[in-house]
Motif scaffolding. Structure first.
Motif, PDB file in Angstrom:
ATOM      1  N   LEU A 161       1.207  -1.212  -0.097  1.00  0.00           N
ATOM      2  CA  LEU A 161      -0.018   0.103  -0.108  1.00  0.00           C
ATOM      3  C   LEU A 161       1.065   1.598   0.187  1.00  0.00           C
ATOM      4  CD1 LEU A 161      -3.156  -1.068   2.435  1.00  0.00           C
ATOM      5  CD2 LEU A 161      -2.889  -0.657  -0.043  1.00  0.00           C
ATOM      6  N   PRO A 162       2.355   1.659   0.501  1.00  0.00           N
ATOM      7  CA  PRO A 162       3.011   2.223   0.869  1.00  0.00           C
ATOM      8  C   PRO A 162       2.850   2.765  -1.351  1.00  0.00           C
ATOM      9  CG  PRO A 162       3.767   1.190   2.276  1.00  0.00           C
ATOM     10  CD  PRO A 162       2.678   0.569   1.973  1.00  0.00           C
ATOM     11  N   TYR A 163       3.748   1.787  -1.689  1.00  0.00           N
ATOM     12  CA  TYR A 163       3.902   2.395  -2.923  1.00  0.00           C
ATOM     13  C   TYR A 163       2.478   2.470  -3.680  1.00  0.00           C
ATOM     14  CZ  TYR A 163       7.898  -0.527  -2.445  1.00  0.00           C
ATOM     15  OH  TYR A 163       9.291  -0.785  -1.846  1.00  0.00           O
ATOM     16  N   VAL A 209      -0.274   7.325  -6.157  1.00  0.00           N
ATOM     17  CA  VAL A 209      -1.796   7.834  -5.868  1.00  0.00           C
ATOM     18  C   VAL A 209      -0.985   9.109  -6.504  1.00  0.00           C
ATOM     19  CG1 VAL A 209      -3.204   8.878  -4.795  1.00  0.00           C
ATOM     20  CG2 VAL A 209      -3.270   6.227  -5.349  1.00  0.00           C
ATOM     21  N   ALA A 210       0.001   9.690  -5.698  1.00  0.00           N
ATOM     22  CA  ALA A 210       0.615  11.017  -5.630  1.00  0.00           C
ATOM     23  C   ALA A 210       1.225  11.381  -6.836  1.00  0.00           C
ATOM     24  CB  ALA A 210       1.608  11.065  -4.332  1.00  0.00           C
ATOM     25  N   ALA A 211       1.576  10.552  -7.688  1.00  0.00           N
ATOM     26  CA  ALA A 211       2.403  10.604  -9.031  1.00  0.00           C
ATOM     27  C   ALA A 211       1.241  10.722  -9.627  1.00  0.00           C
ATOM     28  CB  ALA A 211       3.153   9.932  -9.147  1.00  0.00           C
ATOM     29  N   LEU A 212       0.436  10.012 -10.265  1.00  0.00           N
ATOM     30  CA  LEU A 212      -0.665  10.350 -10.768  1.00  0.00           C
ATOM     31  C   LEU A 212      -1.593  11.835 -10.400  1.00  0.00           C
ATOM     32  CD1 LEU A 212      -2.568   9.047 -12.783  1.00  0.00           C
ATOM     33  CD2 LEU A 212      -4.198   8.260 -11.040  1.00  0.00           C
ATOM     34  N   THR A 213      -1.865  12.241  -9.238  1.00  0.00           N
ATOM     35  CA  THR A 213      -2.641  13.605  -9.167  1.00  0.00           C
ATOM     36  C   THR A 213      -1.573  14.178  -9.655  1.00  0.00           C
ATOM     37  OG1 THR A 213      -2.850  12.124  -6.722  1.00  0.00           O
ATOM     38  CG2 THR A 213      -2.966  14.993  -6.970  1.00  0.00           C
ATOM     39  N   GLY A 214      -0.216  14.263  -9.540  1.00  0.00           N
ATOM     40  CA  GLY A 214       0.877  15.658  -9.709  1.00  0.00           C
ATOM     41  C   GLY A 214       0.700  14.889 -11.507  1.00  0.00           C
ATOM     42  N   TYR A 215       0.224  14.700 -11.815  1.00  0.00           N
ATOM     43  CA  TYR A 215       0.759  13.750 -13.240  1.00  0.00           C
ATOM     44  C   TYR A 215      -0.427  14.907 -14.212  1.00  0.00           C
ATOM     45  CZ  TYR A 215       0.898  11.649 -17.619  1.00  0.00           C
ATOM     46  OH  TYR A 215       1.059  12.062 -19.218  1.00  0.00           O
ATOM     47  N   LEU A 216      -1.502  14.706 -13.486  1.00  0.00           N
ATOM     48  CA  LEU A 216      -2.739  15.299 -14.018  1.00  0.00           C
ATOM     49  C   LEU A 216      -3.475  16.210 -13.427  1.00  0.00           C
ATOM     50  CD1 LEU A 216      -5.480  11.776 -13.168  1.00  0.00           C
ATOM     51  CD2 LEU A 216      -3.881  12.471 -15.831  1.00  0.00           C
ATOM     52  N   TYR A 220       5.696  11.394 -14.428  1.00  0.00           N
ATOM     53  CA  TYR A 220       5.148  10.352 -15.031  1.00  0.00           C
ATOM     54  C   TYR A 220       5.962   8.480 -14.873  1.00  0.00           C
ATOM     55  CZ  TYR A 220       4.364   7.392 -19.755  1.00  0.00           C
ATOM     56  OH  TYR A 220       4.507   6.272 -20.475  1.00  0.00           O
ATOM     57  N   LEU A 221       7.507   9.145 -14.743  1.00  0.00           N
ATOM     58  CA  LEU A 221       8.470   8.062 -14.253  1.00  0.00           C
ATOM     59  C   LEU A 221       8.394   7.288 -12.711  1.00  0.00           C
ATOM     60  CD1 LEU A 221      11.597   9.915 -15.566  1.00  0.00           C
ATOM     61  CD2 LEU A 221      10.639   8.017 -16.769  1.00  0.00           C
ATOM     62  N   LEU A 222       8.031   8.176 -11.906  1.00  0.00           N
ATOM     63  CA  LEU A 222       7.374   7.916 -11.021  1.00  0.00           C
ATOM     64  C   LEU A 222       5.703   6.963 -10.601  1.00  0.00           C
ATOM     65  CD1 LEU A 222       8.087   7.845  -7.421  1.00  0.00           C
ATOM     66  CD2 LEU A 222       6.652  10.194  -7.299  1.00  0.00           C
ATOM     67  N   MET A 223       5.726   7.407 -11.812  1.00  0.00           N
ATOM     68  CA  MET A 223       4.092   6.151 -11.110  1.00  0.00           C
ATOM     69  C   MET A 223       4.368   5.261 -12.246  1.00  0.00           C
ATOM     70  SD  MET A 223       0.236   8.004 -13.224  1.00  0.00           S
ATOM     71  CE  MET A 223       1.479   8.369 -15.036  1.00  0.00           C
ATOM     72  N   LEU A 256      -8.108  -3.084  -7.467  1.00  0.00           N
ATOM     73  CA  LEU A 256      -7.493  -1.380  -7.234  1.00  0.00           C
ATOM     74  C   LEU A 256      -7.127  -0.492  -7.941  1.00  0.00           C
ATOM     75  CD1 LEU A 256      -7.427  -2.816  -4.104  1.00  0.00           C
ATOM     76  CD2 LEU A 256      -6.452  -1.008  -2.994  1.00  0.00           C
ATOM     77  N   LEU A 257      -6.799  -0.956  -8.756  1.00  0.00           N
ATOM     78  CA  LEU A 257      -6.325   0.094 -10.398  1.00  0.00           C
ATOM     79  C   LEU A 257      -6.588  -0.291 -11.372  1.00  0.00           C
ATOM     80  CD1 LEU A 257      -2.582  -1.370 -10.433  1.00  0.00           C
ATOM     81  CD2 LEU A 257      -3.066   0.623 -10.302  1.00  0.00           C
ATOM     82  N   PHE A 258      -8.368  -1.419 -11.093  1.00  0.00           N
ATOM     83  CA  PHE A 258      -9.290  -1.201 -12.237  1.00  0.00           C
ATOM     84  C   PHE A 258      -9.943   0.083 -11.754  1.00  0.00           C
ATOM     85  CE2 PHE A 258     -13.354  -2.326 -12.466  1.00  0.00           C
ATOM     86  CZ  PHE A 258     -13.794  -2.892 -14.001  1.00  0.00           C
TER      87      PHE A 258
END
Length: 496
Positions: free
Chosen positions: A35-37, A42-49, A62-65, A82-84
């Protein structure tokens, strides 16, 4: 956008840790490590969007995500579910926020890359190929390729939107069915059956399904759960923030279309975001048509004052309790289990294979290294069936039946746990022996069921008495207050 929201989230998380993590009362499981990953993803995705992101920051996100998505998928076998759900959320975002469409489809590519790489590195794990995530993402990318460049607002454009929506609803199911026709799989069947039973769409007498449903983490939240969240002021602010966010979202969606819960951690995050967000307070003031005080100034003041007041109240109410708990240092010590492990290391042959409950077998494998017949794993049909068969030592079966089951798994020693054999469960019908009796038809579960009378007593009781035919198959070699160890005889000598 403010450190105050982060601090408030952490405070609420720690105070409500009984409802936010199972580590409070159990050892770290695979999802605890994964879950930490997922949080990083989620944090990287939020920043990317984000729309106002420079090139270097976008590339870093993008790389972190990509890395965190792959790592999360490798560390937990149920991560693709969860990713679904995340992919469904991104699809809805893409529908109502057209300017983010290209970024969303880049995220879809990351999903596909992580799925196929995980499939190869997990020894061609078929569960990833038949997962709903792959079918959904493939369907969404295919529908994007089929989209035509037509002028927005025209009748043809509206028809194409309807067709795309229809394809998105039907194509993932079709692709998933086609993939399952060509890919041999068993991994998802028990999960689907479990969900059917959990949501009341079906009933079952299956031991494993009923055992999982009896676990505390899968029970319906009690009144105490909501009372705990209310006492820490978390639930009221969460409900307020959620209502404002939902109404605001519906308002945005209505303007755009014109014609057409692992839950508590996100409660902490959303509630903290809301009370620390000037924008959310501004939205509330606009609805209330507040004109006596300047709304912007009042929103800024409240976004700092309210979380400060909440933090001070939490400090006064819960900080002394936390410090008291931290001073109560205790050490877990189970002398009976220690004696059992010591006996195995000193007396058991190196090539011996032990049989017993999956939880105890996991402890024996970790503490001694000796071979065991089963482990507490619940993501494979064969392993689930094996666990259920081994659990039959607590059912009303004959000595011969139990002997055949254990020898089929090449077991040399059997361990009977007194805690399971004489279990007095707090939840009716959730004891291991109760679930076994239901599965074996030795008790009436539903109206109209046929009762199969068992002429045998409960094996774990009968084997302790040391009389024929039990002594023909099993020889007691060690016991203490909690455990009884029996050697499984290779040559059976029947006694009168």
């Amino acid at each position: 956008g403010t450190w105050l929201a982060g601090m408030l989230t952490v405070a609420w998380f720690i105070i409500n840790r009984i409802d936010t993590t199972r580590i409070e009362y159990s050892i770290p499981l695979r999802e605890n490590w994964a879950l930490p990953y997922f949080a990083c993803q989620v944090a990287a995705l939020t920043g990317y969007l984000k729309s106002n992101l420079n090139t270097y920051a976008e590339r870093f996100c993008y790389l972190l995500m990509s890395a965190s998505t792959y790592t999360f998928m490798m560390m937990w076998e149920y991560s693709h579910y969860l990713l679904f759900l995340q992919a469904v959320s991104l699809f809805l975002l893409n529908v109502f926020s057209v300017e983010q469409g290209d970024k969303v489809h880049e995220v879809y590519k990351i999903y596909i890359f992580a799925l196929f790489l995980g499939y190869l590195l997990q020894f061609e794990n078929p569960a990833l190929l038949v997962s709903p995530l792959l079918s959904l993402v493939a369907a969404l990318m295919l529908t994007k390729c089929l989209q035509l460049n037509v002028k927005k607002g025209t009748f043809v454009a509206k028809i194409m939107k309807v067709i795309n929506f229809y394809l998105v609803c039907t194509l993932p199911v079709t692709l998933n069915i086609i993939i399952k026709m060509f890919v041999p799989h068993k991994e998802n069947e028990h999960m689907l059956k479990f969900l059917e039973v959990k949501f009341g769409l079906n009933i079952t007498k299956n031991f494993t399904m009923n055992w999982l449903l009896c676990q505390e983490s899968l029970q319906t939240p009690s009144q105490d759960f909501f009372l705990r969240l209310t006492q820490s002021s978390l639930l009221p602010f969460y409900i307020l923030v959620l209502i404002i966010c939902l109404l605001s979202m519906m308002q945005v969606i209505f303007r755009r279309i014109n014609l057409k819960y692992i839950w508590t951690p996100y409660v902490c995050m959303l509630a903290a975001f809301g009370v620390c967000s000037p924008e959310l307070w501004m939205t509330l003031f606009k609805w209330l048509r507040l004109r006596t005080v300047h709304p912007i100034l009042l929103a800024l003041i409240l976004s700092m004052a309210v979380p400060t007041i909440i933090g001070l109240s939490l400090w006064k109410e819960f900080f002394p309790r936390l410090m008291t708990e931290l001073t109560e240092l205790q050490e877990f010590y189970d002398p009976d289990t220690v004696e059992l492990m010591t006996w195995i290391k000193r007396q058991a042959p190196v090539a011996a294979v032990f049989a017993g409950s999956p939880q105890l077998m996991g402890a024996i494998k970790l503490c001694t290294g000796w071979m065991v017949t089963s482990l507490p794993l619940y993501n494979d049909d064969d392993l689930l069936k094996r666990n259920e068969n081994i659990y039959q030592i607590y059912s009303k079966r004959s000595a011969e039946d139990i002997y055949k089951i254990l020898t089929s798994y090449k077991a040399n020693y059997l361990i009977v746990e007194d805690a399971i054999c004489n279990e007095v469960g707090t939840m009716r019908g959730c004891r291991v022996k109760d679930l076994l009796d239901v599965a074996n038809g030795h008790v009436v579960c539903e109206e109209g069921d046929k009762l199969t009378y068992s002429k045998y007593g409960r094996f774990c009781h009968e084997v302790k008495i040391n009389y024929s035919p039990y002594v023909n198959y099993f020889t007691r070699v060690y016991w203490n207050r909690s455990y009884f160890v029996y050697k499984i005889n290779t040559v059976i000598s029947f006694q009168s």
